[in-house]
Scaffold this active site. Structure first.
Site, PDB file in Angstrom:
ATOM      1  N   CYS A  27       4.817  -6.556  -1.554  1.00 25.32           N
ATOM      2  CA  CYS A  27       5.481  -7.803  -1.957  1.00 25.32           C
ATOM      3  C   CYS A  27       5.198  -8.041  -3.441  1.00 25.32           C
ATOM      4  O   CYS A  27       4.162  -7.628  -3.959  1.00 25.32           O
ATOM      5  CB  CYS A  27       4.922  -8.951  -1.117  1.00 25.32           C
ATOM      6  SG  CYS A  27       5.466 -10.595  -1.607  1.00 25.32           S
ATOM      7  N   SER A  56       4.122 -10.601  -4.800  1.00 18.94           N
ATOM      8  CA  SER A  56       2.870 -11.349  -4.999  1.00 18.94           C
ATOM      9  C   SER A  56       1.690 -10.400  -5.224  1.00 18.94           C
ATOM     10  O   SER A  56       0.765 -10.722  -5.973  1.00 18.94           O
ATOM     11  CB  SER A  56       2.567 -12.249  -3.798  1.00 18.94           C
ATOM     12  OG  SER A  56       3.628 -13.142  -3.581  1.00 18.94           O
ATOM     13  N   HIS A  71       1.926  -9.451  -8.719  1.00 19.23           N
ATOM     14  CA  HIS A  71       1.535 -10.584  -9.571  1.00 19.23           C
ATOM     15  C   HIS A  71       0.022 -10.565  -9.849  1.00 19.23           C
ATOM     16  O   HIS A  71      -0.427 -11.033 -10.888  1.00 19.23           O
ATOM     17  CB  HIS A  71       1.872 -11.924  -8.904  1.00 19.23           C
ATOM     18  CG  HIS A  71       3.329 -12.314  -8.962  1.00 19.23           C
ATOM     19  ND1 HIS A  71       4.195 -11.876  -9.922  1.00 19.23           N
ATOM     20  CD2 HIS A  71       4.044 -13.165  -8.177  1.00 19.23           C
ATOM     21  CE1 HIS A  71       5.395 -12.416  -9.719  1.00 19.23           C
ATOM     22  NE2 HIS A  71       5.323 -13.198  -8.663  1.00 19.23           N
ATOM     23  N   HIS A  80      -0.702  -8.189   1.842  1.00 17.75           N
ATOM     24  CA  HIS A  80      -0.707  -9.376   2.721  1.00 17.75           C
ATOM     25  C   HIS A  80       0.485  -9.374   3.666  1.00 17.75           C
ATOM     26  O   HIS A  80       0.821 -10.395   4.235  1.00 17.75           O
ATOM     27  CB  HIS A  80      -0.706 -10.652   1.863  1.00 17.75           C
ATOM     28  CG  HIS A  80       0.527 -10.788   1.027  1.00 17.75           C
ATOM     29  ND1 HIS A  80       0.707 -10.091  -0.136  1.00 17.75           N
ATOM     30  CD2 HIS A  80       1.645 -11.517   1.200  1.00 17.75           C
ATOM     31  CE1 HIS A  80       1.885 -10.383  -0.653  1.00 17.75           C
ATOM     32  NE2 HIS A  80       2.484 -11.242   0.146  1.00 17.75           N
ATOM     33  N   CYS A  97       5.073 -11.559   5.756  1.00 15.50           N
ATOM     34  CA  CYS A  97       5.323 -12.353   4.544  1.00 15.50           C
ATOM     35  C   CYS A  97       6.808 -12.503   4.226  1.00 15.50           C
ATOM     36  O   CYS A  97       7.386 -13.549   4.403  1.00 15.50           O
ATOM     37  CB  CYS A  97       4.608 -11.800   3.310  1.00 15.50           C
ATOM     38  SG  CYS A  97       5.056 -12.762   1.831  1.00 15.50           S
TER      39      CYS A  97
END
Ligand code: CND
Ligand code: ZN
Length: 372
Positions: free
Chosen positions: A47, A49, A52, A68, A172
């Site tokens: 993902c 994220s 990030h 995650h 997610c």
């Protein structure tokens, strides 16, 4: 021979420093303590994220095992665990659901309040060691490891027949997008929606808008390569802000005759968050922030936009209460109520994790699923 109660040595992708590749390392994964569960991972999605954290856009302590959006099988449980047993298929939950806190008891809210120390288990310690150093957990999940340990409040059992290499996306990306449309914005039949960002999460917003009966769904992305898939999943039009001289909110207001009913920012940028709010119709437009904003940055907007009746909201995990919703979403997927296959563009062996991140960064993938 059972591994329960013993330290497991296995492979994990460790991020030692920001802006560096993941390093596949041998790590030691300690046995689960009371109210903890050790999981053998089977599949995990990548993902934005996670990326990030690599870039520093999202803060979590390093060194860390990220990931995650995973699914796996329970290897062993700590004392007192009743939610799952060894052999159960499970999804780790990056938003826990303790069921006891004020937020869990609130009928609409989902951000369960036990405050996870960033980077550790609920008790403040880690279960990962590499080269003699403790390695941090991420978002109570850390799925980029052959084995991980999570708190009992951060795991849920799913259907034994579920294909883990697909339903990992229910950890997610899919619920985050889908719930943002159906649960957070509450998209209405016949409405016009604008979705900024057509990655795995943005496309899941589109699936949600379509399921809710939206009449027009306008996809917005600077990568035209994302348009075909967006249209396949329900976008009625797609536009590239770089094709216009004027701000994109003006273009959207013209296209929709004064503003859209619902807009979604699914990128994680302050400028597009402001554009998404501005393209909403006055008096009733609703804008939802889904993208993760850069750490510690503020956004300045004209409050007149809100005074004149627009609503601005945001949510993690699509506003879904995780333990209640994830098994139901898995059952809905198994009943063909929504697709996941179009979101999975690449499947790679876990060891090729850096290749998976390169595909995301170059805009070539939607979701890459890593298999163990
Ligand atoms: P991904 O990177 O796959 O998609 C983002 C899309 O945005 C890409 O198609 C880009 O081309 C596009 N884009 C980038 N810049 C611009 C721009 N200036 N204008 C228009 N389009 C642009 O990301 P993802 O789908 O995996 O995740 C999207 C965001 O959602 C990201 O910020 C991620 O961190 C966040 C998120 C939120 C939550 C939550 O619980 N709210 C959970 N997971 C991820
Ligand atoms: Zn995510």
């Amino acid at each position: 021979m059972s591994t329960a109660g013993k330290v497991i040595k296995c492979k994990a992708a460790v991020l030692w420093e920001q802006k560096k590749p993941f390093s596949i390392e041998e790590v030691e994964v300690a046995a689960p303590k009371a109210y903890e569960v050790r999981i053998k991972m089977v599949a995990t999605g990548i993902c934005r994220s996670d990326d990030h954290v690599v870039t520093g856009h999202l803060f979590t302590p390093l060194p860390v095992i990220l990931g995650h959006e995973g699914a796996g099988i329970v290897e062993s449980i700590g004392e007192g665990v009743t939610a799952v047993k060894p052999g159960d298929k499970v999804i780790p939950l990056f938003i826990p659901q303790c069921g006891k806190c004020t937020i869990c008891k609130h009928p609409e809210a989902n951000l369960c309040s036990p405050k996870v120390h960033p980077g550790t288990m609920q008790d403040g310690t880690t279960r990962f060691t590499c080269r003699g150093k403790p390695i941090h957990h991420f978002a109570s999940t850390s799925t980029f490891s052959e084995y991980t340990v999570v708190d009992e409040i951060s795991i849920v059992k799913i259907d034994a027949a579920a294909p883990l290499e697909k339903v990992c996306l229910i950890g997610c990306g899919f619920p985050t997008g889908y719930g943002s449309a159906v649960k957070v914005a509450k998209v209405t039949p016949g409405s016009t929606c604008a979705v900024f960002g057509l990655g795995g999460v943005g496309l899941s917003v589109i699936i949600g808008c379509k399921a809710a009966g939206a009449a027009r769904i306008i996809g917005v992305d600077i990568n035209k390569g994302k348009f075909a898939k967006a249209k396949e999943l329900g976008a009625t039009e797609c536009i590239n802000p770089e094709d216009f001289q004027k701000p994109i909110h003006e273009v959207l207001m013209e296209m929709s005759g004064g503003g859209v009913d619902f807009s979604f920012e699914v990128i994680g940028r302050l400028d597009t968050m402001a554009e998404a709010l501005s393209c909403c119709h006055e008096a009733y437009g609703v804008s939802v922030i889904v993208g993760v904003p850069p750490v510690s940055q503020n956004l300045s907007v004209d409050p007149m936009l809100l005074l004149t009746g627009r609503t601005w909201k945001g949510a993690l995990f699509g506003g879904f209460k995780s333990k209640d919703s994830v098994p139901k979403l898995v059952a809905d997927f198994m009943a063909n109520k929504f697709p996941l296959d179009p979101l999975i563009t690449h499947v790679l062996r876990f060891e090729k994790i850096n290749e998976g991140f390169d595909l995301l960064r170059s805009g070539k993938s939607i979701r890459t699923v890593l298999t163990f």
